[in-house]
Design a protein around this motif. Structure first.
Motif, PDB file in Angstrom:
ATOM      1  N   PRO A 189      -5.792  -6.097  28.486  1.00  0.00           N
ATOM      2  CA  PRO A 189      -4.490  -5.626  28.018  1.00  0.00           C
ATOM      3  C   PRO A 189      -3.658  -5.213  29.242  1.00  0.00           C
ATOM      4  CG  PRO A 189      -6.306  -4.466  26.919  1.00  0.00           C
ATOM      5  CD  PRO A 189      -6.901  -5.248  28.035  1.00  0.00           C
ATOM      6  N   GLU A 190      -2.399  -5.628  29.312  1.00  0.00           N
ATOM      7  CA  GLU A 190      -1.567  -5.353  30.490  1.00  0.00           C
ATOM      8  C   GLU A 190      -0.387  -4.475  30.103  1.00  0.00           C
ATOM      9  OE1 GLU A 190       0.263  -8.329  33.186  1.00  0.00           O
ATOM     10  OE2 GLU A 190      -1.519  -9.515  32.722  1.00  0.00           O
ATOM     11  N   SER A 191      -0.249  -3.316  30.744  1.00  0.00           N
ATOM     12  CA  SER A 191       0.880  -2.442  30.410  1.00  0.00           C
ATOM     13  C   SER A 191       2.141  -2.864  31.152  1.00  0.00           C
ATOM     14  CB  SER A 191       0.574  -1.003  30.822  1.00  0.00           C
ATOM     15  OG  SER A 191      -0.624  -0.599  30.271  1.00  0.00           O
ATOM     16  N   GLU A 192       3.262  -2.777  30.446  1.00  0.00           N
ATOM     17  CA  GLU A 192       4.543  -2.986  31.150  1.00  0.00           C
ATOM     18  C   GLU A 192       4.976  -1.674  31.775  1.00  0.00           C
ATOM     19  OE1 GLU A 192       7.788  -4.514  28.622  1.00  0.00           O
ATOM     20  OE2 GLU A 192       6.121  -4.987  27.278  1.00  0.00           O
ATOM     21  N   GLU A 193       5.913  -1.765  32.745  1.00  0.00           N
ATOM     22  CA  GLU A 193       6.438  -0.526  33.321  1.00  0.00           C
ATOM     23  C   GLU A 193       7.681  -0.112  32.535  1.00  0.00           C
ATOM     24  OE1 GLU A 193       6.761  -0.698  37.617  1.00  0.00           O
ATOM     25  OE2 GLU A 193       4.930  -1.887  37.692  1.00  0.00           O
ATOM     26  N   ALA A 207      -2.258   2.446  24.043  1.00  0.00           N
ATOM     27  CA  ALA A 207      -1.752   3.631  23.341  1.00  0.00           C
ATOM     28  C   ALA A 207      -0.461   3.302  22.598  1.00  0.00           C
ATOM     29  CB  ALA A 207      -1.504   4.760  24.341  1.00  0.00           C
ATOM     30  N   GLY A 208       0.110   2.140  22.923  1.00  0.00           N
ATOM     31  CA  GLY A 208       1.342   1.738  22.247  1.00  0.00           C
ATOM     32  C   GLY A 208       2.591   2.085  23.051  1.00  0.00           C
ATOM     33  N   GLY A 209       2.442   2.277  24.369  1.00  0.00           N
ATOM     34  CA  GLY A 209       3.604   2.649  25.176  1.00  0.00           C
ATOM     35  C   GLY A 209       3.730   1.798  26.427  1.00  0.00           C
ATOM     36  N   LYS A 210       4.288   2.413  27.459  1.00  0.00           N
ATOM     37  CA  LYS A 210       4.473   1.706  28.730  1.00  0.00           C
ATOM     38  C   LYS A 210       4.103   2.645  29.867  1.00  0.00           C
ATOM     39  CE  LYS A 210       8.242  -1.214  27.175  1.00  0.00           C
ATOM     40  NZ  LYS A 210       9.571  -1.710  27.424  1.00  0.00           N
ATOM     41  N   LEU A 211       3.844   2.066  31.032  1.00  0.00           N
ATOM     42  CA  LEU A 211       3.525   2.891  32.193  1.00  0.00           C
ATOM     43  C   LEU A 211       4.801   3.596  32.661  1.00  0.00           C
ATOM     44  CD1 LEU A 211       1.759   3.850  34.546  1.00  0.00           C
ATOM     45  CD2 LEU A 211       2.237   1.692  35.695  1.00  0.00           C
ATOM     46  N   TYR A 212       4.716   4.923  32.795  1.00  0.00           N
ATOM     47  CA  TYR A 212       5.933   5.696  33.071  1.00  0.00           C
ATOM     48  C   TYR A 212       6.544   5.348  34.429  1.00  0.00           C
ATOM     49  CZ  TYR A 212       9.211   9.509  32.977  1.00  0.00           C
ATOM     50  OH  TYR A 212      10.352  10.224  32.974  1.00  0.00           O
ATOM     51  N   SER A 213       5.694   5.206  35.467  1.00  0.00           N
ATOM     52  CA  SER A 213       6.251   4.861  36.779  1.00  0.00           C
ATOM     53  C   SER A 213       5.258   4.058  37.615  1.00  0.00           C
ATOM     54  CB  SER A 213       6.643   6.129  37.539  1.00  0.00           C
ATOM     55  OG  SER A 213       6.851   5.815  38.906  1.00  0.00           O
ATOM     56  N   GLY A 214       5.633   2.820  37.916  1.00  0.00           N
ATOM     57  CA  GLY A 214       4.780   1.962  38.745  1.00  0.00           C
ATOM     58  C   GLY A 214       4.697   2.481  40.174  1.00  0.00           C
ATOM     59  N   ASN A 215       5.829   2.984  40.693  1.00  0.00           N
ATOM     60  CA  ASN A 215       5.813   3.480  42.076  1.00  0.00           C
ATOM     61  C   ASN A 215       4.884   4.687  42.210  1.00  0.00           C
ATOM     62  OD1 ASN A 215       7.416   1.599  43.260  1.00  0.00           O
ATOM     63  ND2 ASN A 215       9.322   2.786  43.115  1.00  0.00           N
ATOM     64  N   ALA A 216       4.888   5.556  41.190  1.00  0.00           N
ATOM     65  CA  ALA A 216       4.001   6.722  41.255  1.00  0.00           C
ATOM     66  C   ALA A 216       2.543   6.265  41.257  1.00  0.00           C
ATOM     67  CB  ALA A 216       4.265   7.658  40.074  1.00  0.00           C
ATOM     68  N   ALA A 217       2.250   5.219  40.474  1.00  0.00           N
ATOM     69  CA  ALA A 217       0.880   4.709  40.430  1.00  0.00           C
ATOM     70  C   ALA A 217       0.471   4.172  41.804  1.00  0.00           C
ATOM     71  CB  ALA A 217       0.781   3.601  39.382  1.00  0.00           C
ATOM     72  N   ARG A 218       1.365   3.396  42.422  1.00  0.00           N
ATOM     73  CA  ARG A 218       1.057   2.832  43.745  1.00  0.00           C
ATOM     74  C   ARG A 218       0.843   3.943  44.763  1.00  0.00           C
ATOM     75  NH1 ARG A 218       2.212  -2.685  43.841  1.00  0.00           N
ATOM     76  NH2 ARG A 218       3.150  -3.267  41.869  1.00  0.00           N
ATOM     77  N   MET A 219       1.712   4.928  44.713  1.00  0.00           N
ATOM     78  CA  MET A 219       1.637   6.046  45.657  1.00  0.00           C
ATOM     79  C   MET A 219       0.294   6.782  45.501  1.00  0.00           C
ATOM     80  SD  MET A 219       3.736   7.862  47.625  1.00  0.00           S
ATOM     81  CE  MET A 219       3.669   9.422  48.434  1.00  0.00           C
TER      82      MET A 219
END
Ligand code: HAS
Ligand code: CU
Length: 560
Positions: free
Chosen positions: A497-501, A240-252
């Motif tokens: 494709p790999e998103s950054e946090e 989408a052209g952005g970044k992952l908003y929160s890695g911790n939220a994803a893990r949770m």
């Protein structure tokens, strides 16, 4: 990364075989809508009976295609993130078992010997081969999972200070949940149903088999969607052209699925006479709790998309939506993600209606339920499968993707079809339209004394939606098989494709391990299933009842 020839062949077969079967699965889906709208007023078409077709539709689309895909996407993710292959015995052994199991299922379904639907509720009886084939398919997927542990341990040894990548966590959570919850169904298939189908035992405990099925059946629906969640967190922000908003939220979110998926299966049995009200109330509460990780996903993925839109120059409150890469042939995957997400807003909300013990009494066994699940499994799950199958096959085979514009439009067309189909089913369901019923032979046939004119508009809308979905599927098959029959133009490779946090977040130790979550899961499973199983034995018993596919009358006269 480049991969070995044997893994390459495994992935290509594991994607192409279920996609070929999906032609039959999708065809039978469109046929369903024609029967239900009363356009077809008969029991069978082209030698395929209504229930036989409905069984093929459910088994191929929801069990075969989804399981093969989860395993192939798992191989792909492991190789990409851990930069090594699983052991050969594991992926070949798993593929052989899964292909054999799926082929057995296909043959008995085509022969009309397994028309018990994908839920195989007793006392509807399928051929013993169907139960054995399904068990082989599931056990095959366990073997793939076992194989992923070796590359993971090696990677961990070499990277002691790094966190488990989110995509690997999502995959491991999914398969741990899948493994735990499929033990009850394997017991049901091999210990209870196979001997009964072979005639070794002549009775079957109906509520017990149904309970064992749903211990598996609910985690099964998350098994369909969690690969898409892996994609939403780790691929979508990037494309989408952005970044992952929160890695911790994803893990949770992933870890909450591990805890809450297995204990809630009883919400499919809120009308089951053999289970007490107390357990059902408890399960309603747990069902609302399992919606939390999806709400978290909506916010985290939504925020990631908003960030992407703003990076693309959006201003104001909502302009970020417009700035997203809609309908872009050079970014076709985006459509497969976003259309799934849009459908899932409504799929999820209708699920919460189902989970309410009281509202469930209104919607259970009506068209509302397939309306709900087509906006989940036929929404985000299948769209992710369709998009990633094109992507992975293209990468691994090195064959070119033609017709990029068509490939880009397909998910939007599919989304419109699902929206119409589901709206029709849900509106009809609220007017009492039953699910799993050949309405064309009764309620939507003007010549029948049972004709109900109220269900004509809803079933007609469902049919139009089904035809639009069928058209999107047909276009997809043309694109997929055109690639499959092309000559390779590039070397095989595996990359995602790999998103950054977006933020550098503090490590939370509890989010970096799965063990305590598995323990909490087992405790919750016990709180639900110890009383449930007690109830089932208290209020139910094995019976000799048997039914024919099209007749609700018990054909064994001495058992009432
Ligand atoms: Fe369900 C029945 C409850 C989720 C599938 N479900 C079914 C059946 C299937 C199925 C196949 O409690 C029928 C089984 C059968 O044959 O009998 N379901 C739920 C609940 C959820 C739920 C509470 N179901 C799913 C998912 C499925 C699925 C996921 C497949 C993949 N379901 C039930 C219940 C029944 C049931 C009862 C039994 C009914 C009966 O009586 O038989 C929840 O997990 C849902 C939570 C989801 C959300 C939505 C979050 C939204 C997201 C999208 C955000 C969008 C963005 C895009 C960010 C809260 C993540 C924005 C961008 C723009 C540009 C707009
Ligand atoms: Cu469920």
């Amino acid at each position: 990364m480049t991969i070995s020839k044997s893994l390459k062949t495994t992935i290509l077969i594991g994607l192409a075989m279920p996609m070929s079967l999906f032609i039959l699965g999708a065809y039978n889906g469109v046929m369903q809508t024609l029967y239900r709208a009363g356009v077809l007023q008969r029991a069978a078409t082209a030698g395929i009976n209504y229930y036989q077709g409905l069984t093929m539709h459910g088994v191929i689309n929801a069990i075969v295609l989804t399981t093969f895909f989860a395993v192939m996407f798992g191989h792909f993710t492991i190789v990409h993130y851990l930069q090594r292959e699983p052991p050969r015995w594991s992926y070949i052994g798993s593929l052989v078992l899964m292909v054999t199991g799926a082929t057995i299922d296909l043959v008995v379904m085509v022969l009309g010997k397994a028309s018990a639907l994908y839920t195989f509720y007793a006392p509807l009886k399928a051929s013993a081969f169907f139960y054995i084939g399904t068990a082989m398919l599931i056990i095959g997927s366990w073997i793939a999972f076992a194989g992923w542990l070796k590359p993971w341990r090696e990677w961990k040894r070499e990277h002691p200070d790094e966190k488990m990548p989110i995509a690997i966590l999502g995959t491991f959570v999914n398969f741990t949940m899948w493994f735990m919850s499929s033990i009850p169904v394997i017991y049901e298939l091999l210990v209870l149903l196979t001997p009964w189908a072979m005639g070794t035992t002549d009775t079957v405990h109906v509520p017990l088999t149904r309970t064992l099925f749903w211990m598996f059946g609910h985690p099964l629906v998350y098994f369909w969607i969690l690969p898409a969640y892996v994609g939403y967190y780790t691929i979508l922000p990037k494309i989408a052209g952005g970044k992952l908003y929160s890695g911790n939220a994803a893990r949770m979110a992933f870890l909450l699925f591990l805890v809450l998926s297995t204990p809630v299966g009883v919400h499919h049995q809120l009308s089951e006479g053999a289970i007490s009200g107390g357990v059902k109330l408890w399960v309603s509460v747990l069902t609302f709790a399992v919606s939390i990780p999806s709400f978290m996903t909506a916010f985290t993925v939504g925020a990631s998309l908003e960030y992407a839109g703003r990076r693309r120059g959006a201003r104001g409150l909502l302009q970020w939506m417009k700035k997203l890469p809609w309908l872009r042939a050079d970014n076709y995957l985006f459509g497969y993600f976003i259309c799934g997400l849009i459908l899932f807003i409504f799929g999820g909300l209708s699920g919460i209606v189902n989970g309410s013990y009281t509202l469930n009494q209104l919607v259970h066994n009506t068209g509302w339920v397939p309306g709900h699940f087509h906006m989940t499994v036929a929404g985000p799950s299948i769209l992710f499968i369709l998009g990633l199958t094109l992507y992975m096959f293209h990468e691994v085979s090195g064959k070119p993707l033609h017709m990029k514009l068509t490939i880009t439009i397909i998910p939007y067309l599919w989304m419109i079809g699902v929206a119409m189909l589901s709206h029709g089913l849900m509106a009809g369901g609220l007017m009492g339209e039953p699910r799993r019923t050949n309405l064309g032979m009764s309620y939507t046939n003007p010549d029948s004394p049972m004709f109900n004119s109220h269900w004509v508009p809803s079933t007609t809308l469902t049919m139009v939606g089904g035809i639009v979905m069928g058209t999107a599927a047909l276009l997809y098959f043309i694109c997929f098989f055109r690639m499959l029959f092309s000559k390779p133009v590039a070397a095989a490779r595996v990359s995602l494709p790999e998103s950054e946090e977006l933020h550098e977040e503090k490590d939370i130790p509890l989010l970096l391990t799965m063990k305590p979550w598995v323990v909490i899961c087992l405790v919750l499973v016990a709180t639900t299933y110890v009383p449930t199983i007690k109830n089932v034995f208290k209020y139910g018993k094995p019976v000799k009842n048997q039914y024919q596919m099209e007749n609700p009358v018990n054909i064994i006269q001495d058992e009432k």
